[in-house]
Write an enzyme that holds these catalytic residues in place. Sequence first.
Site, mmCIF file in Angstrom:
data_model
loop_
_atom_site.group_PDB
_atom_site.id
_atom_site.type_symbol
_atom_site.label_atom_id
_atom_site.label_comp_id
_atom_site.label_asym_id
_atom_site.label_seq_id
_atom_site.Cartn_x
_atom_site.Cartn_y
_atom_site.Cartn_z
ATOM 1 N N LYS A 132 -7.651 1.537 6.785
ATOM 2 C CA LYS A 132 -8.649 2.607 6.901
ATOM 3 C C LYS A 132 -9.373 2.514 8.241
ATOM 4 O O LYS A 132 -9.671 3.535 8.865
ATOM 5 C CB LYS A 132 -9.634 2.519 5.737
ATOM 6 N N LYS A 135 0.835 -1.202 0.000
ATOM 7 C CA LYS A 135 0.000 0.000 0.000
ATOM 8 C C LYS A 135 0.868 1.249 0.000
ATOM 9 O O LYS A 135 1.951 1.266 0.596
ATOM 10 C CB LYS A 135 -0.929 0.002 1.215
ATOM 11 N N LYS A 165 -10.322 -12.972 3.636
ATOM 12 C CA LYS A 165 -11.541 -12.169 3.710
ATOM 13 C C LYS A 165 -12.689 -13.015 3.185
ATOM 14 O O LYS A 165 -12.628 -13.553 2.082
ATOM 15 C CB LYS A 165 -11.403 -10.892 2.874
ATOM 16 N N ARG A 177 -17.207 -5.839 9.015
ATOM 17 C CA ARG A 177 -17.737 -4.647 8.355
ATOM 18 C C ARG A 177 -18.899 -5.014 7.452
ATOM 19 O O ARG A 177 -19.020 -6.158 7.003
ATOM 20 C CB ARG A 177 -16.639 -3.942 7.555
ATOM 21 N N ARG A 203 -20.505 -3.640 3.836
ATOM 22 C CA ARG A 203 -20.040 -2.841 2.693
ATOM 23 C C ARG A 203 -21.075 -2.846 1.593
ATOM 24 O O ARG A 203 -21.748 -3.845 1.355
ATOM 25 C CB ARG A 203 -18.707 -3.400 2.189
ATOM 26 N N GLU A 252 -3.157 0.625 -3.859
ATOM 27 C CA GLU A 252 -2.916 -0.755 -3.420
ATOM 28 C C GLU A 252 -2.504 -1.580 -4.627
ATOM 29 O O GLU A 252 -3.219 -1.624 -5.631
ATOM 30 C CB GLU A 252 -4.163 -1.337 -2.770
#
Length: 721
Positions: A458, A200, A294, A264, A266, A426
């Site tokens: 973030k 990143k 993920k 999260r 999204r 990224e």
Amino acid sequence: MKFGEHLSKSLIRQYSYYYISYDDLKTELEDNLSKNNGQWTQELETDFLESLEIELDKVYTFCKVKHSEVFRRVKEVQEQVQHTVRLLDSNNPPTQLDFEILEEELSDIIADVHDLAKFSRLNYTGFQKIIKKHDKKTGFILKPVFQVRLDSKPFFKENYDELVVKISQLYDIARTSGRPIKGDSSAGGKQQNFVRQTTKYWVHPDNITELKLIILKHLPVLVFNTNKEFEREDSAITSIYFDNENLDLYYGRLRKDEGAEAHRLRWYGGMSTDTIFVERKTHREDWTGEKSVKARFALKERHVNDFLKGKYTVDQVFAKMRKEGKKPMNEIENLEALASEIQYVMLKKKLRPVVRSFYNRTAFQLPGDARVRISLDTELTMVREDNFDGVDRTHKNWRRTDIGVDWPFKQLDDKDICRFPYAVLEVKLQTQLGQEPPEWVRELVGSHLVEPVPKFSKFIHGVATLLNDKVDSIPFWLPQMDVDIRKPPLPTNIEITRPGRSDNEDNDFDEDDEDDAALVAAMTNAPGNSLDIEESVGYGATSAPTSNTNHVVESANAAYYQRKIRNAENPISKKYYEIVAFFDHYFNGDQISKIPKGTTFDTQIRAPPGKTICVPVRVEPKVYFATERTYLSWLSISILLGGVSTTLLTYGSPTAMIGSIGFFITSLAVLIRTVMVYAKRVVNIRLKRAVDYEDKIGPGMVSVFLILSILFSFFCNLVAK
């Protein structure tokens, strides 16, 4: 470097008549002040404001005309490309030369967009600097007044996203001779013999457009729905991060604990989007042999609140999917297991919305090819969603409803929002074992356009910034947010050039008028964010030209004892301090580092009061193995001494049996010491503590005990005889 000098060196020759007349405005300002003995009147203010208006009209009109011209050229090339592609299946198909001509035309348009973005940026900086100089020298405050005029003619706010997407599509067609690569953008993700690497970077706003144009010449912009025209809202991505009042998930992700999770919700696009993705990110340490993962499943927006409360069950979530039978049963069962685990954690840990992140993403990737994937997130913004201060911002909903995707969210209080100053790049690489990444990627990530920021998150940044009063530890990049990440440009093979010629006029680093040559030299040698882990290898210190002569930096203790020894009033106290200094040196280490003469250290970056900076530390598997080997080595010494003691006790004479007591005590002492040191080391390694792992007592202790045991055995035998 003065800004006027920088402007004259950086201007584009074709646009030279349309730049802000910075030197003329500066001269007018200084001459009027000198003629009036340093006094500034309302009449002079009016005249100066009129001069600024003339310059603003000139720049704005040119930008507007040039912008329209670029759009017109893109439209014309689009028609040519479509016509050329239609001829592919005709009796007179286009030649390779036809596509090369189109590619050159598009390259010229790309150069135009780059030049226009640079022109706008440079002129906006010029207006800001001349207004700053005016306010400083005259005492009249013009900045807020003229900012209104700038906002009414926003030549500096042109958004090139739609243009970049269109040019990317056309350039990809021309580059591939009318046969662009098609396929699943996620393909290739399940192949095993690959090395996957994600890095990143931060990108300064001045470099965003140039970066996009460079990337699109190598990778097309990834458009998920090619059947509709691109709209600004299509690139919006919003995530709601969950945590509890203790911020357990924040600290786990910050420390990179094994198995640390982030939860999260999204959605992509605007607020009308009905599909919400429930996601869980799990961190895995390298020594486990597993990769961080993920996982997510889709949920309708109307069911989100009930799902989070446990009222909407997992069976209800996937009932329709089971009934339709479009997906394999094992895949549905995996999704059900995921949903059950997420719902259980949400309820058990009492997770609630804490931080929202919003950004517009531009993704670059060849469809069906996962070797190089690049995403650029702009307009990154974090918003508070919690109720920890007694204010229920979500009103018991899963997200707050007073904002949508209307960046920059001017309706929010400053304490509820963090507008990130940079874009986030990224780069995801997937290469064969031993294979290097593409040359253009290596040049891109090593250029002045980007600043490496390993492990940037973030979620972590949002919590650390917006909930500053609740966190004790902060990420390593937070104290460096005020550091200017811009660097002087260096020649590369990836810079934007027009077909047939090179253009090395770019010098996009702006200095204030008061900046001098020393600051420029410092920027040239600056390593950027000094706490970046990857960079620390090469930039342990910001150094001046070095020589082979080393000098010594002593510890505070060593310096203290040296002073005591020099100032000793008598030989006894001098000898005492020499002995104490010796043991301090032995137990506390040398604490002396040899560094090149002239080296200086940046000590300006400090943690805010009451906070600690958490730097991610990677523990290699070999560290654990080395600790175990050391433990087993000491254990073997203990077993050997125990064996000697047992032998003397079993087969020796009565005198030898008494002598074996010394070896037994030594064996027991070594065993206890070994277990204690091993346990302490394992705990420190697991917690990633920066402590001294050297065992300064063990070897000496064993030697002393062994000598005493031998002497005791010898003494017993001597007395017996």
